[in-house]
Design an enzyme around this catalytic site. Sequence first.
Site, mmCIF file in Angstrom:
data_model
loop_
_atom_site.group_PDB
_atom_site.id
_atom_site.type_symbol
_atom_site.label_atom_id
_atom_site.label_comp_id
_atom_site.label_asym_id
_atom_site.label_seq_id
_atom_site.Cartn_x
_atom_site.Cartn_y
_atom_site.Cartn_z
ATOM 1 N N LYS A 194 0.905 -1.033 0.040
ATOM 2 C CA LYS A 194 -0.172 0.142 -0.017
ATOM 3 C C LYS A 194 0.797 1.065 -0.217
ATOM 4 O O LYS A 194 1.956 1.001 -0.524
ATOM 5 C CB LYS A 194 -1.114 0.034 1.112
ATOM 6 C CG LYS A 194 -1.799 -1.422 1.158
ATOM 7 C CD LYS A 194 -2.861 -1.490 2.202
ATOM 8 C CE LYS A 194 -3.752 -2.824 1.971
ATOM 9 N NZ LYS A 194 -4.673 -3.068 3.011
ATOM 10 N N GLY A 235 -6.751 -5.021 7.494
ATOM 11 C CA GLY A 235 -6.398 -4.159 8.404
ATOM 12 C C GLY A 235 -7.010 -4.020 9.548
ATOM 13 O O GLY A 235 -6.786 -3.128 10.349
HETATM 14 P P1 13P Z 1 -4.089 -6.613 5.771
HETATM 15 O O1 13P Z 1 -3.305 -7.843 5.571
HETATM 16 O O2 13P Z 1 -3.233 -5.448 6.399
HETATM 17 O O3 13P Z 1 -5.486 -6.806 6.433
HETATM 18 O O4 13P Z 1 -4.418 -6.147 4.306
HETATM 19 C C1 13P Z 1 -4.970 -7.024 3.194
HETATM 20 C C2 13P Z 1 -5.044 -6.181 2.026
HETATM 21 O O5 13P Z 1 -5.680 -5.268 1.738
HETATM 22 C C3 13P Z 1 -3.864 -6.836 1.004
HETATM 23 O O6 13P Z 1 -4.235 -6.295 -0.233
#
Ligand code: 13P
Length: 253
Positions: A10, A171
């Site tokens: 991200k 998240g």
């Molecule tokens: P998390 O693993 O932080 O929950 O994020 C998942 C995600 O959006 C991967 O693209």
Amino acid sequence: MRNIVAGNWKSNKLMGEAQEWMDGMAGWLASHEGVEVMVGAPAPYLATLASAAPDGLHILAQNVSAEGHGAHTGEFTADMLKSCGVAGAIVGHSERRARFGDTDDKVKAKVQALVDEGLQAVFCCGETLEEREAGRQEEVVHAQLKAAVLELPVDALDCVVVAYEPVWAIGTGKTATSAQAQDMHAAIRGWLTESFGAEKAEGVAILYGGSCKPSNAAELFGQADINGGLIGGAALNPTDFQGVLAGHPELKG
Ligand code: 13P
């Protein structure tokens, strides 16, 4: 059958940190096999990371333009990614659908643009908490898949990876149970089978994403239709990411 664990950084990491992460993965990659390893990096680093990536690490963008070349300030196209050695892109992530205007039509155009260049389209789908509480999760995910994937020509499927990411699990620390995830993955496999036939559908990697971490990866990846994961927070450092990878039943090394 493809097995894939992909990180999605991200909007995290500066350039030096990205390079340190790759350094931290190089030895591990050299001594493990059986699972394709990918990471979605911020756009400014893509060309550098792709040219310096250790063997066995595929660099993904986190977006791609739905348009071709032309007067589209700020956009970058699939053939630009290809010319930098980037393997593909994550498209249709719920964060982009919710906040950056990635409609089903745009996601479809982005998948098509990647497929046209022979790049990997890591196509994300998933329902919100409200939709799950209303029992609409399959209807929602089917509609997302139909809009961008189910009507592709059959050969295009070689370029498609599906990532099921329930929005309520991203998240939040709240993971789908392995049964909830497997149920949706089986439904996705079924829709792919209806459109493309069993052999092609079996060849598509369907990844789970949403608070996947070292402590729950083995349970999730052990399900029949879960071929790996798309990992956010636990992909930010090599130790956690390797811990997730260690949960994959096909990993050898
Ligand atoms: P998390 O693993 O932080 O929950 O994020 C998942 C995600 O959006 C991967 O693209």
